[in-house]
Structures are given as C-alpha cells and as structure tokens.
Design a protein around this motif. Structure first.
Motif, PDB file in Angstrom:
ATOM      1  N   GLU A 277       0.722  -1.238  -0.007  1.00  0.00           N
ATOM      2  CA  GLU A 277       0.023  -0.070   0.070  1.00  0.00           C
ATOM      3  C   GLU A 277       0.877   1.296   0.071  1.00  0.00           C
ATOM      4  O   GLU A 277       0.413   2.137  -0.713  1.00  0.00           O
ATOM      5  N   LEU A 278       1.973   1.195   0.819  1.00  0.00           N
ATOM      6  CA  LEU A 278       2.656   2.145   0.962  1.00  0.00           C
ATOM      7  C   LEU A 278       3.628   2.681  -0.578  1.00  0.00           C
ATOM      8  O   LEU A 278       3.813   3.740  -0.995  1.00  0.00           O
ATOM      9  N   ILE A 279       4.076   1.432  -1.089  1.00  0.00           N
ATOM     10  CA  ILE A 279       4.786   1.403  -2.552  1.00  0.00           C
ATOM     11  C   ILE A 279       3.750   2.175  -3.492  1.00  0.00           C
ATOM     12  O   ILE A 279       4.154   3.007  -4.113  1.00  0.00           O
ATOM     13  N   GLY A 280       2.525   1.614  -3.445  1.00  0.00           N
ATOM     14  CA  GLY A 280       1.454   2.268  -4.252  1.00  0.00           C
ATOM     15  C   GLY A 280       1.464   3.890  -3.950  1.00  0.00           C
ATOM     16  O   GLY A 280       1.395   4.529  -5.174  1.00  0.00           O
ATOM     17  N   GLN A 281       1.480   4.314  -2.801  1.00  0.00           N
ATOM     18  CA  GLN A 281       1.292   5.749  -2.422  1.00  0.00           C
ATOM     19  C   GLN A 281       2.581   6.377  -2.949  1.00  0.00           C
ATOM     20  O   GLN A 281       2.354   7.548  -3.685  1.00  0.00           O
ATOM     21  N   HIS A 282       3.641   5.900  -2.794  1.00  0.00           N
ATOM     22  CA  HIS A 282       4.977   6.594  -3.329  1.00  0.00           C
ATOM     23  C   HIS A 282       4.825   6.819  -4.867  1.00  0.00           C
ATOM     24  O   HIS A 282       5.357   7.780  -5.360  1.00  0.00           O
ATOM     25  N   ARG A 283       4.591   5.648  -5.655  1.00  0.00           N
ATOM     26  CA  ARG A 283       4.530   5.745  -7.024  1.00  0.00           C
ATOM     27  C   ARG A 283       3.232   6.725  -7.624  1.00  0.00           C
ATOM     28  O   ARG A 283       3.890   7.546  -8.507  1.00  0.00           O
ATOM     29  N   ARG A 284       2.351   6.890  -6.758  1.00  0.00           N
ATOM     30  CA  ARG A 284       1.346   7.867  -7.227  1.00  0.00           C
ATOM     31  C   ARG A 284       1.670   9.441  -6.719  1.00  0.00           C
ATOM     32  O   ARG A 284       0.919  10.354  -6.991  1.00  0.00           O
ATOM     33  N   SER A 328       7.036  -8.586  -6.576  1.00  0.00           N
ATOM     34  CA  SER A 328       6.406  -7.676  -7.427  1.00  0.00           C
ATOM     35  C   SER A 328       6.459  -8.149  -8.821  1.00  0.00           C
ATOM     36  O   SER A 328       7.276  -8.953  -9.351  1.00  0.00           O
ATOM     37  N   GLN A 329       5.456  -7.781  -9.574  1.00  0.00           N
ATOM     38  CA  GLN A 329       5.223  -7.949 -10.951  1.00  0.00           C
ATOM     39  C   GLN A 329       6.549  -6.960 -11.664  1.00  0.00           C
ATOM     40  O   GLN A 329       7.216  -7.847 -12.491  1.00  0.00           O
ATOM     41  N   VAL A 330       6.411  -6.024 -11.443  1.00  0.00           N
ATOM     42  CA  VAL A 330       7.545  -4.923 -11.791  1.00  0.00           C
ATOM     43  C   VAL A 330       8.053  -4.211 -10.798  1.00  0.00           C
ATOM     44  O   VAL A 330       7.401  -3.559 -10.022  1.00  0.00           O
ATOM     45  N   ALA A 331       9.436  -4.494 -10.261  1.00  0.00           N
ATOM     46  CA  ALA A 331       9.940  -3.940  -9.051  1.00  0.00           C
ATOM     47  C   ALA A 331      10.366  -2.562  -9.193  1.00  0.00           C
ATOM     48  O   ALA A 331      11.011  -2.265  -9.989  1.00  0.00           O
ATOM     49  N   ILE A 336      10.038   0.816  -3.422  1.00  0.00           N
ATOM     50  CA  ILE A 336      10.138  -0.338  -2.339  1.00  0.00           C
ATOM     51  C   ILE A 336      11.130   0.161  -1.146  1.00  0.00           C
ATOM     52  O   ILE A 336      10.774  -0.153   0.335  1.00  0.00           O
ATOM     53  N   HIS A 337      12.339   0.846  -1.477  1.00  0.00           N
ATOM     54  CA  HIS A 337      13.126   1.348  -0.350  1.00  0.00           C
ATOM     55  C   HIS A 337      12.397   2.363   0.346  1.00  0.00           C
ATOM     56  O   HIS A 337      12.599   2.143   1.596  1.00  0.00           O
ATOM     57  N   ALA A 338      11.870   3.258  -0.192  1.00  0.00           N
ATOM     58  CA  ALA A 338      11.078   4.481   0.569  1.00  0.00           C
ATOM     59  C   ALA A 338      10.096   4.036   1.477  1.00  0.00           C
ATOM     60  O   ALA A 338       9.780   4.303   2.629  1.00  0.00           O
ATOM     61  N   ALA A 339       9.252   2.992   0.815  1.00  0.00           N
ATOM     62  CA  ALA A 339       8.117   2.468   1.681  1.00  0.00           C
ATOM     63  C   ALA A 339       8.559   1.624   2.950  1.00  0.00           C
ATOM     64  O   ALA A 339       8.129   2.010   4.189  1.00  0.00           O
ATOM     65  N   ARG A 340       9.719   0.970   2.750  1.00  0.00           N
ATOM     66  CA  ARG A 340      10.072   0.001   3.996  1.00  0.00           C
ATOM     67  C   ARG A 340      10.755   1.180   4.905  1.00  0.00           C
ATOM     68  O   ARG A 340      10.757   0.883   6.210  1.00  0.00           O
TER      69      ARG A 340
END
Length: 574
Positions: A277-284, A328-331, A336-340
């Motif tokens: 969920e955090l990864i998605g937020q970062h990408r958006r 991940s489908q596409v990493a 990923i780093h920012a979310a973790r």
C-alpha cells in the motif's frame, strides 16, 4: 558419504539430504520455529528468485554446459525441501524406515535420486511416482486456495488450484504432489478437530492434505461456524500460497495460531499488504500513511513477555527489499526502499518506549553475563539487536550512546557487528568513521572478520554506495583474487544494496559488468556467481531493463568467455 552420486545430475541426492539434516540438527539444538522461519525467509527471497529467472532448473537438472553453475540454491535448499516433503507425507517414523532401508540397500554404492525415493516407497508401501516431478520440473508452484461454508450442512470446503509458471526447461507443467499441513481456528482462536467427508470420526487438529490435481476440493464435516484456516503450517511445501485473508484475519492469526511458523507468516503477510500500500502511495506521489494495524500488531508482540525473544525478533523483522522485489510484477526499487524505510521510521517512533525498554533489559543481561553459545543467549541477543536497529531510526542521542557502548564493551561478534552496522547506516558521520577505523585496526589480521567489515559497508543504503565500494576496493585487505573478498564486497553491494545497485543511471550495472569481465579471466566460477543480479533484468521497469540487458550484451561481446560465464549470460539473454 557412504552412499554417493552416480553422476553430477544427482548432486541433490547428497546435498539436499545434507542441508535437510543440518536444518533438523539446528532445530533440535535451538528453536525449531525460529530455524524454520530463517530457512524459509532465505528460500523465498533467493531460491524463488532463481526459480523465476533464466537460470531456473530442476532439482535434478537435465543438462548443463558447466557443472559449477549447478551448485545452486535449487540443488541445495529446494533439494532439502523435497526431502522434507517426503518426511511430511510419510511421517517421521516412515521417513526413518525409508532412510534405514536406503543406507542398508546402497551402502558403498553410487546411486540416483530414484533409488532414494524407491527406498522410501518400499519401506512404506506407497507410490511416489508423481511426487518425483519435484526432481524433474523447475519453477515454484502457485497454490491458490478458496473457501466455502455451508451452515446448514455444517460443512467447510477448501479448494486448491495449482499451477507452475513456464521456465526455460519447459512450458507445460504436470501437477505436483503438494503436502498442505493445516488447521482450522474457531472464533476464540482454538484449533478445531478435523474430520474429512467420508471419515467416521475426527483425527487431530492438524492434518496433512495431499494436493495432487490441478484443482482439488477437500470438505470438513461437523464445523458449526465458519472457521479461519491456518494453511501450509511449518511451510510444508515450497510453493507460493495465496488465500484472500484480510488484515484483521491476519492479526487474529498472529495472536492465536498454534503453529509458530504461521504466526510469523501472518505477520509477514500483514506487513507485505501494508508495505505494498505504501509502495503504491509513493508511486502515485501521495504522502505516505501507514496502516496503524501494523503498529498495533507489532506492539502486541513486543509487549508479550511470554514469547521466545528470538520469535519476537523474527516477528519484528519486516520483509526485506529483496523479497518485496521478488513478489512484485514490476519491481520499483526506489518505491520499495522508500516504503520500507518509512515503515521502519514509523514503527521506531510509535513503539520507541517499548523498544527501548526491551533493549535496555536485554543489554543489561548481556553486560553482566559472560558469552555462552546457547539458544537462550542467541534469542536474547537477536531481540536486543533488532530493537537497536529500530531505535537508531529516531536519531536520538541516547540511542547513539547505547550503540557506542555496545560496540565498545560487548564480548562477542554478534553484538559488535550489529552495533557497527547500525552506526554505518546512521546519520552520525564522525562516530561511524571512528567505529569503522577501530574495527579494522582491531581485526586487520583476521581475514574472515574483515570480510564482515566489507559487507557491512557494501550493504549500507545511504547515498553514495557505489563510490564507497570503489574506494573499499583500494583497501589493502581487498583483492579480486580472493573469492571471499569478492563475495563480501561486490556480492553484498549488488545482492543486498538494491537501491544503490539499481541506480537509475545504470552505474551499478556498468560496475558489475566490468568486474565480471575482469573476473572471467581470474576466476570464471566466481564471475558467473556475481552475474545473478543482472540475470533478473526482466523484473524491472523498461528503462532499467534496457540498461541491464545492454551490460549483459557487452559481457557477451567482450571476448573469449569461460564456459561458466557464457552459460549464464547466454541463457539470461535467450
């Protein structure tokens, strides 16, 4: 060694059995649950990635250009899982009978994996023909599970659907035999007695179902209210399992599941959902917001004094960046780093007092107790060290002081290396530099400890990772001619420091390709091993794919390649 391999293709006959035996010994000596967690975390991060890449091969390979490329995680770690599944299907006594017959029948001989399975069949009167597909089909099976509850009939059904993705050896896969160990929990978290349709009575609260078809349904009788399934207990098969748990159900399993491994697994699944969920937020481009249920769950675990400290440490450990990449489908490396890191920061802030209390209590015992290589001491140190790694996220002076105290006054390498790693990843530059200098001066005559010194710095995710690695290559203790040094520095950078290695400008890829070309002439085997991060180029975004593929093509065109390197590069580009 009294029974050996007839040919190289049978390598897992000895190595898979040995890794399994080693794991069982360690489990008996320490915590069985924690040992299983460690092994599965490693398998899912690294061997599953191998199974999904261009070098995927069966546990018993059909062919090879260079045998040294097949001393792999698939032969060793997955091979051990295959042996473990035999024991799960036959039971401990049946497995022992089969092992005794195997050694009695083949003492002093060179045999095959078929001979091993035949001994298991003959000793137990079973047919394992279909099971042998684990030896000759590559890839990690996917197991999707769905449920249905019939209140009127008091019947609960689980439907299993298995499939295995295409791998370089073949597109179509036949169904595996997948042993699924499971239990069903009632609303209070108690294990229900399990009675399958057609059985006269319930037998135990944990059962092993043998899934042998592409789609198969099992129905349990006498279930008075819809239960919550606890699936794949003890990780009874090396598969990717999916079941539509929601976050509240995962929190319930974390608190109540009688299977220690599945309590940890529920926490990992909860963490993965929150991190994705955090990864998605970062990408958006949105502000990151952490689901508080993760904080609540970890706070409960941290406050549970009755839990084995080693188990608490494992449950506090978030899934690593390499595992998040693997699923991940596409990493998106940066997301990923920012979310973790954001999640770690939030956990550290909101649970600071509890983490600090557990750290202080454990460190106090360490200060006043001489080092002993015993399970309870390992457990105490593992919780102490993960608490410290979280606490440093706060940047507080009291944590820096505690870290320096641990670094300077501990009596064992576990605590000293953790303190060093925490300092190396901290914002405290002066203290970091001094600690690194002190450590190197103290251990300069111990090459294996210096390997750890290199790895700690290579794995640091602070900006400038590649420059640090290049500088360390000039250190007197480093040489490209020593495989351990290459693994410790180059391997740690490319394999563990994903955010720096996958820099968007491709500098990490160029660096690794240059090294592989140079190592090809010095040590072809270590050169081919270092290639692994580049072979997974299809896992990343289009821009990174182009850069990674370009470096593989440059290696291929660089001149006379060893068979070791040629096999890996050519298969990666095929």
């Amino acid at each position: 060694n009294r029974v050996t391999c007839r040919d190289w293709f049978q390598l897992s006959l000895k190595e898979g059995f040995t890794v399994f035996r080693d794991a069982e010994f360690s489990a008996d000596m320490n915590s069985r649950t924690v040992k299983r967690i460690e092994d599965v975390a490693y398998l899912r991060t690294h061997q599953f990635a191998e199974d999904a890449g261009p070098m995927a091969h069966p546990v018993r390979p059909d062919s090879f250009i260079e045998i040294s490329n097949f001393y792999t995680l698939t032969v060793y770690e997955k091979g051990a899982e295959v042996v473990r599944m035999v024991r799960t299907l036959l039971g401990a006594d049946g497995f022992r009978k089969g092992s005794d017959l195997y050694f009695e029948r083949h003492d002093g001989q060179a045999v095959t994996t078929d001979d091993f399975i035949k001994a298991m069949e003959d000793a137990n009167g079973v047919d394992l023909t279909q099971f042998k597909r684990w030896y000759n089909q590559a890839g990690t099976p996917r197991l999707e599970v769905s449920e249905a509850y019939d209140a009127a009939a008091q019947a609960y059904s689980l439907t299993f659907r298995q499939r295995c993705p295409q791998t370089p050896d073949r597109a179509e896969k036949l169904p595996f035999v997948i042993p699924v160990e499971l239990g069903l929990l009632d609303a209070e978290g108690n294990d229900l007695p399990l009675q399958l349709a057609g059985e006269a009575q319930a037998t135990g609260t944990t059962r092993v179902l043998s899934v042998t078809e592409a789609e198969q349904t099992f129905t349990f009788q006498g279930i008075v209210a819809k239960p919550l399934p606890s699936l794949l207990r003890g990780f009874s098969a090396p598969v990717k399992l999916s079941f539509p748990y929601d976050r509240d159900q995962l929190m319930f399993l974390m608190q109540h599941d009688s299977d220690g491994f599945n309590r940890w697994e529920a926490g990992q699944q909860l963490s993965v959902q929150v991190l994705q969920e955090l990864i998605g937020q970062h990408r958006r481009g949105e502000a990151l917001k952490l689901d508080q249920r993760l904080i609540t769950a970890l706070g409960t675990v941290l406050g549970n004094e009755s839990l084995d400290p080693a188990m608490v440490a494992e449950m506090l450990s978030l899934p690593g960046e390499a595992y998040l990449t693997e699923i991940s489908q596409v990493a998106d490396v940066d997301a990923i780093h920012a979310a973790r890191e954001f999640a770690r920061q939030q956990i550290a802030e909101e649970l600071f007092d509890a983490l600090w209390a557990r750290y202080q209590a454990n460190r106090e015992v360490s200060r006043n107790t001489a080092y002993v290589a015993a399970a309870e001491h390992f457990a105490r140190r593992s919780l102490q060290n993960i608490a410290l790694s979280y606490l440093m996220q706060s940047g507080k002076a009291q944590v820096l002081e505690a870290t320096l105290e641990q670094f300077e006054h501990c009596d064992n390498m576990t605590e000293r290396l953790t303190a060093l790693a925490v300092l190396v990843n901290s914002p405290f530059e002066a203290e970091r530099a001094k600690a690194l200098e002190t450590f190197a001066e103290h251990f300069k005559d111990n090459p294996l400890v210096m390997d750890q010194w290199f790895s700690v710095q290579a794995a640091s995710t602070l900006p400038g990772g590649l420059a640090r690695v290049k500088a360390l290559m000039q250190h007197p203790a480093f040489t490209l001619k020593n495989p351990n040094k290459v693994r410790a520095l180059i391997g740690a950078f490319a394999g563990q420091n994903l955010v720096n290695f996958h820099a968007a400008d491709g500098s990490g890829y160029r660096f690794l390709a240059d090294l592989v070309i140079e190592l090809n002439a010095l040590n072809p085997q270590i050169a081919s091993r270092q290639l692994a991060p580049l072979t997974r180029w299809r896992k990343y975004d289009d821009a990174r794919q182009v850069l990674m593929k370009g470096e593989l093509e440059r290696i291929l065109a660089s001149g006379a390649l060893s068979s070791d390197v040629y096999e890996v590069v050519s298969k990666s580009l095929a």
